[in-house]
Design an enzyme around this catalytic site. Structure first.
Site, short mmCIF file in Angstrom:
data_model
loop_
_atom_site.label_atom_id
_atom_site.label_comp_id
_atom_site.label_asym_id
_atom_site.label_seq_id
_atom_site.Cartn_x
_atom_site.Cartn_y
_atom_site.Cartn_z
N LYS A 13 -20.99 40.71 36.99
CA LYS A 13 -21.43 40.18 35.69
C LYS A 13 -20.27 39.47 34.98
O LYS A 13 -20.40 38.34 34.51
CB LYS A 13 -21.97 41.31 34.79
CG LYS A 13 -23.13 42.08 35.39
CD LYS A 13 -23.64 43.16 34.45
CE LYS A 13 -22.65 44.27 34.17
NZ LYS A 13 -22.28 45.11 35.32
N ARG A 88 -27.92 48.38 27.68
CA ARG A 88 -27.67 49.28 28.80
C ARG A 88 -28.69 50.41 28.90
O ARG A 88 -28.59 51.26 29.77
CB ARG A 88 -26.31 49.90 28.61
CG ARG A 88 -25.44 49.62 29.81
CD ARG A 88 -24.05 49.93 29.48
NE ARG A 88 -23.26 50.04 30.63
CZ ARG A 88 -22.34 49.15 30.96
NH1 ARG A 88 -22.19 48.06 30.26
NH2 ARG A 88 -21.60 49.37 31.99
N ARG A 127 -10.71 46.52 43.16
CA ARG A 127 -10.28 46.25 41.78
C ARG A 127 -9.38 47.37 41.27
O ARG A 127 -8.43 47.13 40.52
CB ARG A 127 -11.49 46.10 40.86
CG ARG A 127 -11.09 45.64 39.47
CD ARG A 127 -12.25 45.34 38.58
NE ARG A 127 -13.00 46.53 38.24
CZ ARG A 127 -14.14 46.53 37.56
NH1 ARG A 127 -14.67 45.38 37.19
NH2 ARG A 127 -14.75 47.64 37.26
N ARG A 133 -7.98 50.03 36.30
CA ARG A 133 -8.89 50.40 35.20
C ARG A 133 -9.16 51.90 35.29
O ARG A 133 -9.45 52.41 36.37
CB ARG A 133 -10.20 49.60 35.35
CG ARG A 133 -10.64 48.96 34.05
CD ARG A 133 -11.82 48.07 34.27
NE ARG A 133 -13.09 48.77 34.10
CZ ARG A 133 -14.27 48.17 34.01
NH1 ARG A 133 -14.33 46.86 34.06
NH2 ARG A 133 -15.37 48.87 33.87
N ARG A 144 -20.79 56.25 37.00
CA ARG A 144 -21.28 54.99 36.41
C ARG A 144 -22.51 54.49 37.16
O ARG A 144 -23.45 53.97 36.56
CB ARG A 144 -20.16 53.93 36.44
CG ARG A 144 -19.10 54.20 35.37
CD ARG A 144 -17.80 53.48 35.65
NE ARG A 144 -17.91 52.04 35.70
CZ ARG A 144 -17.07 51.26 36.37
NH1 ARG A 144 -16.06 51.76 37.05
NH2 ARG A 144 -17.24 49.96 36.36
P1 AP5 Z 1 -16.94 42.20 37.91
O1 AP5 Z 1 -17.25 40.78 37.65
O2 AP5 Z 1 -15.88 42.85 37.07
O3 AP5 Z 1 -18.27 43.06 37.84
P2 AP5 Z 1 -19.03 43.65 36.61
O4 AP5 Z 1 -20.48 43.64 36.96
O5 AP5 Z 1 -18.62 42.95 35.35
O6 AP5 Z 1 -18.47 45.13 36.69
P3 AP5 Z 1 -17.84 46.12 35.63
O7 AP5 Z 1 -17.33 47.27 36.44
O8 AP5 Z 1 -16.88 45.45 34.72
O9 AP5 Z 1 -19.12 46.49 34.86
P4 AP5 Z 1 -19.52 47.79 34.22
O10 AP5 Z 1 -20.89 47.47 33.82
O11 AP5 Z 1 -19.35 49.02 35.00
O12 AP5 Z 1 -18.40 47.96 33.10
P5 AP5 Z 1 -18.31 47.54 31.57
O13 AP5 Z 1 -16.98 46.97 31.36
O14 AP5 Z 1 -19.51 46.79 31.14
O15 AP5 Z 1 -16.59 42.35 39.46
C1 AP5 Z 1 -16.16 43.58 39.99
C2 AP5 Z 1 -15.07 43.29 41.05
O16 AP5 Z 1 -15.66 42.56 42.13
C3 AP5 Z 1 -13.92 42.43 40.53
O17 AP5 Z 1 -12.71 42.87 41.09
C4 AP5 Z 1 -14.27 41.01 41.03
O18 AP5 Z 1 -13.13 40.23 41.23
C5 AP5 Z 1 -15.01 41.31 42.33
N1 AP5 Z 1 -16.05 40.31 42.63
C6 AP5 Z 1 -16.87 39.70 41.75
N2 AP5 Z 1 -17.71 38.85 42.40
C7 AP5 Z 1 -17.41 38.96 43.72
C8 AP5 Z 1 -17.92 38.36 44.91
N3 AP5 Z 1 -18.92 37.47 44.85
N4 AP5 Z 1 -17.39 38.71 46.09
C9 AP5 Z 1 -16.38 39.62 46.16
N5 AP5 Z 1 -15.83 40.23 45.08
C10 AP5 Z 1 -16.35 39.90 43.87
O19 AP5 Z 1 -18.42 48.97 30.87
C11 AP5 Z 1 -17.40 49.94 30.97
C12 AP5 Z 1 -17.79 51.17 30.16
O20 AP5 Z 1 -17.89 50.81 28.77
C13 AP5 Z 1 -19.13 51.81 30.50
O21 AP5 Z 1 -19.05 52.70 31.60
C14 AP5 Z 1 -19.47 52.51 29.19
O22 AP5 Z 1 -18.75 53.71 29.05
C15 AP5 Z 1 -18.96 51.53 28.14
N6 AP5 Z 1 -19.99 50.57 27.71
C16 AP5 Z 1 -19.98 49.21 27.89
N7 AP5 Z 1 -21.08 48.67 27.38
C17 AP5 Z 1 -21.80 49.67 26.86
C18 AP5 Z 1 -23.06 49.74 26.21
N8 AP5 Z 1 -23.81 48.62 25.99
N9 AP5 Z 1 -23.51 50.96 25.82
C19 AP5 Z 1 -22.80 52.07 26.02
N10 AP5 Z 1 -21.61 52.08 26.64
C20 AP5 Z 1 -21.10 50.89 27.06
#
Ligand code: AP5
Length: 187
Positions: A13, A88, A127, A133, A144
């Protein structure tokens, strides 16, 4: 254009939103990034969220709603936005519709980036080596994923009912996936 990006942790994402923000010229709003910044700055929100994030659980809905409401009311979000990480759960999806109804600016597209679990575990392990992280440990990644399946996956049904959902295959080169997303958006 007003877009919600959906997908499991590590589905890409953030990676895709970083490209889309340039091509669509609307801000990338990531609740994960906003929360990590709040933790780093040790704001009140950051202090409340830190331990919850480190366990891989969801930060309470009321805190998230206040955060997203404030961010969406900023001027740069007037022409549109790419939301990454919000909503979410179903209650956040309903709350978002409420906020956007007040702004007369409903979600136009919900894009689900689909990647299977094996690839996700692989990506997040890589990552973890690169970015350190605090929630990319094997145990927290499992948590997660579980939270995603139980609480976030049903949000896709919410947007499907509104005829706004498109699923995109999230495997392949980053540019290739971006082309699929652009095609889905008709852009
Ligand atoms: P990346 O692009 O970072 O993937 P992502 O889907 O953004 O993954 P995240 O782990 O950041 O999402 P998340 O939903 O768990 O965490 P968030 O920060 O929202 O890609 C991942 C990796 O793959 C990278 O290294 C990238 O380079 C690689 N990659 C990408 N595309 C690729 C490809 N095509 N091929 C190969 N490699 C590739 O949330 C974190 C925490 O915050 C949550 O757990 C929660 O505690 C809190 N939080 C956030 N939002 C909320 C909410 N709305 N409500 C409650 N708690 C929340």
């Amino acid at each position: 254009m007003r877009i919600v990006l959906l997908g499991a942790p590590g589905s890409g994402k953030g990676t895709q939103a970083t490209i889309l923000t340039k091509t669509l010229n609307v801000p990338h709003i990531s609740t994960g990034v906003l929360l990590r910044q709040a933790v780093q700055d040790q704001t009140e929100l950051g202090q409340q969220a830190e331990a919850i994030m480190n366990r891989g659980e969801l930060v309470p809905d009321d805190l998230m709603l206040a955060l997203i409401k404030e961010r969406l009311s900023q001027d740069d979000a007037k022409p549109g936005f790419i939301l990454d990480g919000y909503p979410r759960n179903l209650s956040q999806a309903e709350a978002l519709d409420g906020v956007l109804a007040e702004l007369n600016a409903p979600v136009e597209h919900a894009l689900l980036i689909h990647v299977d679990v094996d690839h996700i575990v692989d990506r997040l392990a890589k990552r973890a080596e690169l970015e350190n992280r605090s929630d990319d440990t094997p145990e927290v990644i499992r948590k997660r994923m579980q939270v995603y399946e139980e609480k976030t996956a049903p949000v896709t049904g919410y947007y499907q009912q509104q005829n706004k959902l498109t699923q995109v295959d999230g495997l392949g080169d980053i540019e290739e996936i971006n082309a699929r997303i652009s095609a889905a958006l008709g852009h």
